[in-house]
Design an enzyme around this catalytic site. Structure first.
Site, PDB file in Angstrom:
ATOM      1  N   TYR A 229       9.940  -0.293  -8.145  1.00 28.06           N
ATOM      2  CA  TYR A 229       9.873   1.183  -8.201  1.00 28.06           C
ATOM      3  C   TYR A 229      10.986   1.894  -8.800  1.00 28.06           C
ATOM      4  O   TYR A 229      10.736   2.888  -9.563  1.00 28.06           O
ATOM      5  CB  TYR A 229       9.190   2.026  -6.943  1.00 28.06           C
TER       6      TYR A 229
ATOM      7  N   GLN B  96      -5.679   0.987   1.850  1.00 26.39           N
ATOM      8  CA  GLN B  96      -5.455   1.939   0.820  1.00 26.39           C
ATOM      9  C   GLN B  96      -6.948   2.466   0.066  1.00 26.39           C
ATOM     10  O   GLN B  96      -6.876   3.514  -0.266  1.00 26.39           O
ATOM     11  CB  GLN B  96      -4.455   1.862  -0.205  1.00 26.39           C
TER      12      GLN B  96
ATOM     13  N   TRP C  81       0.426  -0.711 -10.303  1.00 24.95           N
ATOM     14  CA  TRP C  81       0.090  -0.093  -9.124  1.00 24.95           C
ATOM     15  C   TRP C  81      -0.036   1.276  -9.567  1.00 24.95           C
ATOM     16  O   TRP C  81       0.645   2.203 -10.005  1.00 24.95           O
ATOM     17  CB  TRP C  81       1.227   0.031  -8.054  1.00 24.95           C
TER      18      TRP C  81
ATOM     19  N   GLU D 237      -2.153   6.885   0.133  1.00 25.47           N
ATOM     20  CA  GLU D 237      -0.722   6.396  -0.119  1.00 25.47           C
ATOM     21  C   GLU D 237       0.233   6.506   1.173  1.00 25.47           C
ATOM     22  O   GLU D 237       1.014   7.224   1.394  1.00 25.47           O
ATOM     23  CB  GLU D 237       0.197   7.350  -1.105  1.00 25.47           C
ATOM     24  N   TRP D 238      -0.199   5.630   2.119  1.00 27.97           N
ATOM     25  CA  TRP D 238       0.303   5.401   3.432  1.00 27.97           C
ATOM     26  C   TRP D 238       0.609   6.809   4.284  1.00 27.97           C
ATOM     27  O   TRP D 238      -0.052   7.637   4.242  1.00 27.97           O
ATOM     28  CB  TRP D 238       1.510   4.555   3.245  1.00 27.97           C
TER      29      TRP D 238
ATOM     30  N   ASN E  50       2.879  -8.592   1.674  1.00 28.72           N
ATOM     31  CA  ASN E  50       3.267  -7.673   0.833  1.00 28.72           C
ATOM     32  C   ASN E  50       4.713  -6.955   1.526  1.00 28.72           C
ATOM     33  O   ASN E  50       4.604  -6.441   2.401  1.00 28.72           O
ATOM     34  CB  ASN E  50       2.249  -6.503   0.534  1.00 28.72           C
TER      35      ASN E  50
ATOM     36  N   ASN F 269       7.944  -6.286  -6.567  1.00 29.66           N
ATOM     37  CA  ASN F 269       7.438  -4.898  -6.490  1.00 29.66           C
ATOM     38  C   ASN F 269       8.723  -4.118  -6.793  1.00 29.66           C
ATOM     39  O   ASN F 269       9.758  -4.111  -6.238  1.00 29.66           O
ATOM     40  CB  ASN F 269       6.860  -4.296  -5.124  1.00 29.66           C
TER      41      ASN F 269
HETATM   42  C1  FCB Z   1       4.531  -0.018  -2.169  1.00 31.74           C
HETATM   43  C2  FCB Z   1       3.157  -0.505  -1.376  1.00 31.74           C
HETATM   44  C3  FCB Z   1       1.927   0.124  -2.029  1.00 31.74           C
HETATM   45  C4  FCB Z   1       2.101   1.512  -2.595  1.00 31.74           C
HETATM   46  C5  FCB Z   1       3.237   1.454  -3.546  1.00 31.74           C
HETATM   47  C6  FCB Z   1       3.394   3.008  -3.968  1.00 31.74           C
HETATM   48  O1  FCB Z   1       5.451   0.065  -1.499  1.00 31.74           O
HETATM   49  O2  FCB Z   1       3.120  -1.893  -1.475  1.00 31.74           O
HETATM   50  O3  FCB Z   1       0.811  -0.303  -1.115  1.00 31.74           O
HETATM   51  O4  FCB Z   1       1.917   2.060  -1.639  1.00 31.74           O
HETATM   52  O5  FCB Z   1       4.462   1.361  -2.683  1.00 31.74           O
END
Ligand code: FCB
Length: 475
Positions: free
Chosen positions: A301, A25, A417, A424-425, A170, A299
């Site tokens: 979100y 990234q 983060w 962003e992928w 991860n 993680n």
């Molecule tokens: C997570 C990922 C990270 C980033 C965040 C927004 O799933 O680990 O690399 O893309 O989301």
């Protein structure tokens, strides 16, 4: 209850304040120093896979700017920096000897962090499988687990004298379910049975890696990072409750149970019976997968609110239930709560729920929030970026962390983060998660107001009552 904004909260004295990134990234330097392509290089170059056709070829050019980025981290007062090693940079063929030029980059980075008093936290695998290993079958193939353990052992051997914190994987859920199930992530394959095989071999690789690293340096802090969700049924109907059980099973327990209890959840195996007979699980695998850890990374979100099937379409790639094996038809419901630029609902109480649940239901371990953050649209005005929504997101989630600690959860650190905007992928550069703004043309870094605020939080080891510490819009 989370203390209302404006209330001061103090964190434990040794709380580890950090920020996180991942190699693909931010690094760029895609063909330099002997690095070979990873599945993300291949995927991002495949038309239609990533927004705008963006790739990680240059990204934040961190490969060339690491010293300045470390200075920036020091200015923010970070106590720790979580970054990942690019497997194809340090073991270009995915097996055998390490590439010393690639390793040197990380040796310098680690030295520089230590010189600035910043604890390096290494993630061994943040999704960038060497393409050579995907060509040999990728994660659905058992041998990839062995390859990963070998790479982990060598990388740990090369950097382990200076790095104490090691995360194997991860978010294996994303690698397996998005990479091989929905196909929204690299390598972009969609086969339910392969996704389940991939998940198993990821976890097996994790267990083997932990054993190898533990044998080499018993005192290191070894863990895995899982993406966990708060999950609720839309109503208390039995159908909705079953949808919640199913999604909790696939998103949370499918990884928590093998890694921390040495078994797959029986109800999830039943849900998946038509997809796989789990014949790929061999005797002894679960004992390896559940090798004791020193820490667990979480993680967090968002929350999923789910309901019984009605044939409705999923709302985003992230929630592509029709393509997660076993979740066919479950509806992901939008409640109308405030969302981030990813369309993820903002739900700080969900973080308290997740932390308390893991602590209550699984063997006690020190926990770390290894990622938490939000994407919002940012604008540069007079050379500054004001991001009140992101700041409020951090504020509310840090209060959630504090609430969990007060309730007895051994939460030892928090990583925002992300340190800076990045690739962003599947969304390319169209989503900004950074506390530091990156102008991709000039590579200029501009700390946003959330970064300045976070620096204050670290300085005070807590959240203040008012002034700069008070977010303008609370969740
Ligand atoms: C997570 C990922 C990270 C980033 C965040 C927004 O799933 O680990 O690399 O893309 O989301």
């Amino acid at each position: 209850m989370i203390s209302p904004n404006g209330h001061g909260v103090a964190f434990p004295p040794d709380f580890l304040w950090g920020a996180a990134t991942a190699a693909y990234q931010i690094e760029g330097g895609a063909t330099e120093g002997g690095r070979t392509p990873s599945i993300w290089d291949t995927f991002s170059r495949t038309p239609g896979k990533v927004t705008g056709g963006h790739t990680g070829d240059v990204a934040c050019d961190h490969y060339h700017r690491a010293p300045d980025d470390v200075k920036l981290m020091a200015e923010l007062g970070l106590k720790s920096y979580r970054f990942s090693l690019a497997w194809p940079r340090i073991q270009p063929d995915g097996s055998g000897r390490l590439n010393s030029e690639g390793l040197d980059f990380y040796r310098r980075l680690v030295d520089d962090l230590l010189e600035h008093g910043i604890e390096p936290w290494v993630t061994l695998y943040h999704w960038d499988l060497p393409q050579a290993l995907e060509d040999a079958g990728g994660w659905p193939v058992r041998d990839t687990a062995g390859r990963f353990a070998e790479y982990a052992e060598l990388a740990h051997g090369a950097l382990g004298d200076r790095v104490r914190y090691w995360t194997t994987l991860n978010e294996p859920w994303c690698s397996a379910f998005l990479g091989y199930g929905s196909g929204a992530h690299a390598p972009g394959r969609s086969d339910g049975a392969d996704a389940l095989r991939a998940a198993h071999h990821l976890m097996l690789g994790h267990g083997l890696a932990v054993q190898a690293m533990r044998a080499a340096r018993p005192d290191d802090q070894l863990g895995i990072t899982l993406n966990l969700y708060a999950i609720s049924p839309q109503t208390d109907s039995p159908g909705d409750a079953d949808a919640a059980r199913r999604i909790d099973g696939l998103a949370n327990r499918f990884f928590l149970d093998p890694v921390l209890r040495g078994q797959y959840p029986a109800d999830v195996l039943r849900d998946l019976a038509e997809v796989s007979d789990f014949g790929h699980v061999r005797d002894g695998d679960l004992a390896v997968i559940s090798t004791p850890l020193s820490v667990l990374g979480i993680n967090y979100y968002s929350r999923y609110v789910v309901a019984a099937p009605d044939g409705g379409a999923p709302e985003s790639y992230w929630r592509a239930p029709s393509n997660w094996p076993g979740s066919e038809g479950v509806r992901f419901v939008t409640r109308g709560a405030p969302v981030t630029d990813m369309n993820w609902e903002i739900d700080a109480p969900g973080l308290v729920e997740v932390l308390e649940r893991v602590h209550r239901e699984y063997p006690a371990l020190p926990l770390y929030v290894t990622e938490n953050g939000s994407a919002f649209v940012d604008t540069v005005v007079d050379g500054e970026v004001d991001d009140p929504d992101r700041l409020a997101y951090f504020d509310s989630h840090l209060r959630a962390c504090h609430e969990a600690i007060s309730a007895g959860v051994p939460l030892r650190g928090y990583f925002a983060w992300s340190l800076m905007d990045n690739f962003e992928w599947a969304w390319g550069y169209s989503k900004r998660f950074g506390m530091v703004y990156v102008d991709y043309e000039s590579q200029l870094r501009i700390p946003k107001s959330s970064a300045k605020w976070y620096a204050g939080v670290i300085r005070q080891n807590g959240l203040g009552r008012s002034g700069q510490e008070r977010p303008q819009r609370a969740q």
